[in-house]
Each structure stands twice: as C-alpha cells, then as structure tokens.
Design a protein around this motif. Structure first.
Motif, mmCIF file in Angstrom:
data_model
loop_
_atom_site.group_PDB
_atom_site.id
_atom_site.type_symbol
_atom_site.label_atom_id
_atom_site.label_comp_id
_atom_site.label_asym_id
_atom_site.label_seq_id
_atom_site.Cartn_x
_atom_site.Cartn_y
_atom_site.Cartn_z
ATOM 1 N N LYS A 85 0.837 -1.191 0.000
ATOM 2 C CA LYS A 85 0.000 0.000 0.000
ATOM 3 C C LYS A 85 0.876 1.247 0.000
ATOM 4 O O LYS A 85 1.692 1.455 0.901
ATOM 5 C CB LYS A 85 -0.926 0.019 1.231
ATOM 6 N N ASN A 86 0.678 2.082 -1.029
ATOM 7 C CA ASN A 86 1.381 3.358 -1.113
ATOM 8 C C ASN A 86 0.462 4.456 -0.594
ATOM 9 O O ASN A 86 0.052 5.353 -1.313
ATOM 10 C CB ASN A 86 1.791 3.645 -2.560
ATOM 11 N N LYS A 87 0.088 4.364 0.679
ATOM 12 C CA LYS A 87 -0.792 5.378 1.280
ATOM 13 C C LYS A 87 0.072 6.381 2.031
ATOM 14 O O LYS A 87 0.617 6.091 3.077
ATOM 15 C CB LYS A 87 -1.786 4.703 2.240
ATOM 16 N N TYR A 88 0.211 7.588 1.456
ATOM 17 C CA TYR A 88 1.048 8.589 2.103
ATOM 18 C C TYR A 88 0.289 9.243 3.253
ATOM 19 O O TYR A 88 -0.943 9.257 3.298
ATOM 20 C CB TYR A 88 1.494 9.646 1.082
ATOM 21 N N LEU A 89 1.032 9.810 4.188
ATOM 22 C CA LEU A 89 0.424 10.517 5.309
ATOM 23 C C LEU A 89 -0.062 11.891 4.856
ATOM 24 O O LEU A 89 0.648 12.595 4.140
ATOM 25 C CB LEU A 89 1.434 10.688 6.449
ATOM 26 N N THR A 90 -1.243 12.278 5.284
ATOM 27 C CA THR A 90 -1.775 13.589 4.942
ATOM 28 C C THR A 90 -1.078 14.666 5.774
ATOM 29 O O THR A 90 -0.438 14.383 6.792
ATOM 30 C CB THR A 90 -3.283 13.640 5.208
ATOM 31 N N ALA A 91 -1.233 15.908 5.331
ATOM 32 C CA ALA A 91 -0.598 17.028 6.043
ATOM 33 C C ALA A 91 -1.091 17.102 7.483
ATOM 34 O O ALA A 91 -0.322 17.375 8.409
ATOM 35 C CB ALA A 91 -0.904 18.329 5.302
ATOM 36 N N GLN A 92 -2.396 16.828 7.681
ATOM 37 C CA GLN A 92 -2.956 16.885 9.042
ATOM 38 C C GLN A 92 -2.304 15.847 9.947
ATOM 39 O O GLN A 92 -2.131 16.087 11.146
ATOM 40 C CB GLN A 92 -4.469 16.675 9.005
ATOM 41 N N SER A 93 -1.918 14.700 9.383
ATOM 42 C CA SER A 93 -1.235 13.681 10.183
ATOM 43 C C SER A 93 0.126 14.188 10.638
ATOM 44 O O SER A 93 0.534 13.977 11.783
ATOM 45 C CB SER A 93 -1.068 12.393 9.373
ATOM 46 N N PHE A 94 0.848 14.856 9.740
ATOM 47 C CA PHE A 94 2.151 15.405 10.107
ATOM 48 C C PHE A 94 2.036 16.503 11.155
ATOM 49 O O PHE A 94 2.953 16.728 11.935
ATOM 50 C CB PHE A 94 2.875 15.936 8.870
ATOM 51 N N PHE A 95 0.886 17.189 11.154
ATOM 52 C CA PHE A 95 0.666 18.225 12.164
ATOM 53 C C PHE A 95 0.304 17.618 13.520
ATOM 54 O O PHE A 95 0.185 18.330 14.505
ATOM 55 C CB PHE A 95 -0.439 19.188 11.730
ATOM 56 N N GLY A 96 0.105 16.292 13.560
ATOM 57 C CA GLY A 96 -0.116 15.609 14.834
ATOM 58 C C GLY A 96 -1.554 15.271 15.150
ATOM 59 O O GLY A 96 -1.870 14.937 16.296
ATOM 60 N N SER A 97 -2.449 15.331 14.165
ATOM 61 C CA SER A 97 -3.848 14.997 14.413
ATOM 62 C C SER A 97 -4.007 13.494 14.619
ATOM 63 O O SER A 97 -3.758 12.699 13.719
ATOM 64 C CB SER A 97 -4.714 15.454 13.224
ATOM 65 N N ASP A 98 -4.443 13.101 15.819
ATOM 66 C CA ASP A 98 -4.613 11.674 16.133
ATOM 67 C C ASP A 98 -5.631 11.023 15.201
ATOM 68 O O ASP A 98 -5.439 9.889 14.750
ATOM 69 C CB ASP A 98 -5.083 11.503 17.582
ATOM 70 N N VAL A 99 -6.727 11.744 14.929
ATOM 71 C CA VAL A 99 -7.785 11.194 14.089
ATOM 72 C C VAL A 99 -7.266 10.954 12.667
ATOM 73 O O VAL A 99 -7.529 9.910 12.058
ATOM 74 C CB VAL A 99 -9.007 12.140 14.060
ATOM 75 N N GLU A 100 -6.510 11.905 12.124
ATOM 76 C CA GLU A 100 -5.974 11.771 10.772
ATOM 77 C C GLU A 100 -4.950 10.635 10.692
ATOM 78 O O GLU A 100 -4.910 9.888 9.708
ATOM 79 C CB GLU A 100 -5.332 13.088 10.319
ATOM 80 N N ILE A 101 -4.126 10.496 11.717
ATOM 81 C CA ILE A 101 -3.140 9.413 11.742
ATOM 82 C C ILE A 101 -3.842 8.058 11.732
ATOM 83 O O ILE A 101 -3.471 7.147 10.980
ATOM 84 C CB ILE A 101 -2.210 9.533 12.973
ATOM 85 N N LEU A 102 -4.877 7.911 12.548
ATOM 86 C CA LEU A 102 -5.629 6.656 12.606
ATOM 87 C C LEU A 102 -6.332 6.378 11.278
ATOM 88 O O LEU A 102 -6.397 5.237 10.821
ATOM 89 C CB LEU A 102 -6.646 6.703 13.744
ATOM 90 N N LYS A 103 -6.858 7.434 10.658
ATOM 91 C CA LYS A 103 -7.517 7.269 9.363
ATOM 92 C C LYS A 103 -6.523 6.816 8.301
ATOM 93 O O LYS A 103 -6.789 5.889 7.530
ATOM 94 C CB LYS A 103 -8.191 8.577 8.960
ATOM 95 N N ASP A 104 -5.342 7.443 8.269
ATOM 96 C CA ASP A 104 -4.320 7.058 7.295
ATOM 97 C C ASP A 104 -3.821 5.639 7.551
ATOM 98 O O ASP A 104 -3.572 4.877 6.612
ATOM 99 C CB ASP A 104 -3.141 8.043 7.342
ATOM 100 N N LEU A 105 -3.676 5.284 8.829
ATOM 101 C CA LEU A 105 -3.258 3.925 9.179
ATOM 102 C C LEU A 105 -4.310 2.912 8.722
ATOM 103 O O LEU A 105 -3.975 1.846 8.200
ATOM 104 C CB LEU A 105 -3.041 3.810 10.686
ATOM 105 N N THR A 106 -5.573 3.246 8.898
ATOM 106 C CA THR A 106 -6.654 2.358 8.472
ATOM 107 C C THR A 106 -6.614 2.126 6.970
ATOM 108 O O THR A 106 -6.734 0.992 6.497
ATOM 109 C CB THR A 106 -8.025 2.953 8.868
ATOM 110 N N LEU A 107 -6.415 3.190 6.197
ATOM 111 C CA LEU A 107 -6.430 3.084 4.744
ATOM 112 C C LEU A 107 -5.174 2.425 4.182
ATOM 113 O O LEU A 107 -5.127 2.079 3.009
ATOM 114 C CB LEU A 107 -6.619 4.480 4.125
ATOM 115 N N SER A 108 -4.173 2.231 5.030
ATOM 116 C CA SER A 108 -2.961 1.513 4.605
ATOM 117 C C SER A 108 -2.948 0.105 5.206
ATOM 118 O O SER A 108 -3.135 -0.885 4.511
ATOM 119 C CB SER A 108 -1.716 2.278 5.047
#
Length: 218
Positions: free
Chosen positions: A86-109
């Motif tokens: 899976k080539n699912k890159y992290l969104t900008a919000q994940s890099f800013f430290g958003s827990d919800v965005e990190i979990l969402k990106d992890l789910t999609l990968s």
C-alpha cells in the motif's frame, strides 16, 4: 532524483511527491504504487531458483464476482506467503499531529491491506486452488498461510507492536464526525469489511483464528 539518505525523511519524501503531483504528474502516487509491486516481485524473482519457490501475482479466480487481485504470492514447501503493498502517504494533518488523521491514514494503509490478505486466506482454503490470469495455478495442500502488509511509509513504533494486537484494537474503531468526509467513510467501510472477514474466519471450522491472527505481519 537520487536523494541522499540523510535527507530522506518522511515529511520531505511526502512533500516531494505532493509537489510532483501538483505540478508535473497527477498520477505519481499510482505510479509509485505500481513500481513498489514491480520492485517487490523483482526481488523475489532474482532469488527464487536458490530458494525453490513459485511466484504468483495479479487477478485470480475463484471467486469471479469479487475479481480478487494478489500483489504477490509465494508458494514454498510448507508455506504460502501473500503480500499486499500500500502506497498510502500521510496527509498534512497527520504530520501536524492529528490523532484522528493518523488513525484514518493507518486504516487506509494497514487495515485495507490486511483485509485483502485475510480474504486471500479465505479464498485459498475454501477453493483449494487459485487460477491466475496467466493460467498459473496456486494449489493449497494445507500449507501455513502467512500474510504480510507492506507500506511505503514507516509507521515507527506502531510497527513494533504485534500485528495481532494492532488488528484486534483497530478493528473496533469507527470514525464519527458531524460532516464526515469521503476518506473517513472509506476508512469506516474498510473497518467494517475487516470485522466481517474476521467474524467469518472465527465461525469457520476449517480455520484456527489464533493461528490466522498470529501469522500476519506489517
């Protein structure tokens, strides 16, 4: 570009790819994903004669209606190993430290690839033989089924936990927002699909749930 290792940090890589997507090539992420598949398969192709295994990849049947696709499968003497990339890159919000965005990106990968891997395990145990588009046949003779998720992103200490524990925790997760975005809806669907697949495995007498969960990696 050839990038020096000391500059190859997560945010730099993703920023570079995003800049390419915006200004040069809108299909860059699809191309990276395809090249990851080719790269992984080429590694195993080079050493297959030495280690004596068969390589399979692409769409297969049965079942026909799902049109399943395996990124890579290896058949060894006692094991069958499925890989999903899976080539699912992290969104900008994940890099800013958003827990919800990190979990969402992890789910999609992670979750998305695990969902595919468990489905491959169900298919090969149910049908005993998978026939790929190139007519190669992957025949099941009670081998161990090993499942490996490969990500182009390094999830750092998330990857240090056992995959079984990660799966059992994240599969309970659901995203609830007032105006839910499409990517969060996709993540929820992915979690629902994985939960249903794990339930199907747990209710099937031909499966040992503990073994299935312990023979999967990220």
């Amino acid at each position: 570009f050839i990038i020096g290792f000391k500059y190859f940090k997560m945010n730099f890589y993703n920023s570079l790819v995003e800049k390419i997507r915006q200004t040069i090539d809108k299909e860059i992420n699809k191309k990276i994903g395809k090249n990851v598949d080719i790269f992984l398969e080429s590694i195993f192709e080079e050493i297959k004669d030495k280690h004596k295994y068969e390589i399979f990849s692409g769409n297969y049947t049965p079942p026909k209606k799902d049109n399943p696709e395996s990124d890579l499968a290896l058949k060894l003497e006692k094991d069958i190993i499925f890989f999903e990339n899976k080539n699912k890159y992290l969104t900008a919000q994940s890099f800013f430290g958003s827990d919800v965005e990190i979990l969402k990106d992890l789910t999609l990968s992670f979750v998305f690839s695990q969902k595919q891997l468990f489905k491959h395990e169900i298919n090969i145990k149910k049908y005993k033989k998978l026939v790929f588009d190139n007519k190669k046949e992957l025949i099941y003779n009670n081998e161990n089924i090993i499942k490996i998720s490969v990500s182009t992103n390094n999830w750092f200490n998330i990857m240090n936990n056992t995959t079984k524990n990660k799966l059992m925790e994240i599969v309970k997760l659901r995203f609830i927002t007032e105006n839910i975005k499409d990517n969060f809806s996709d993540a929820n669907k992915c979690l629902n699909d994985l939960q249903n697949i794990l339930k199907e495995i747990s209710q099937n007498k031909d499966f040992n749930m503990s073994i299935s969960l312990n023979q999967t990696l990220f």
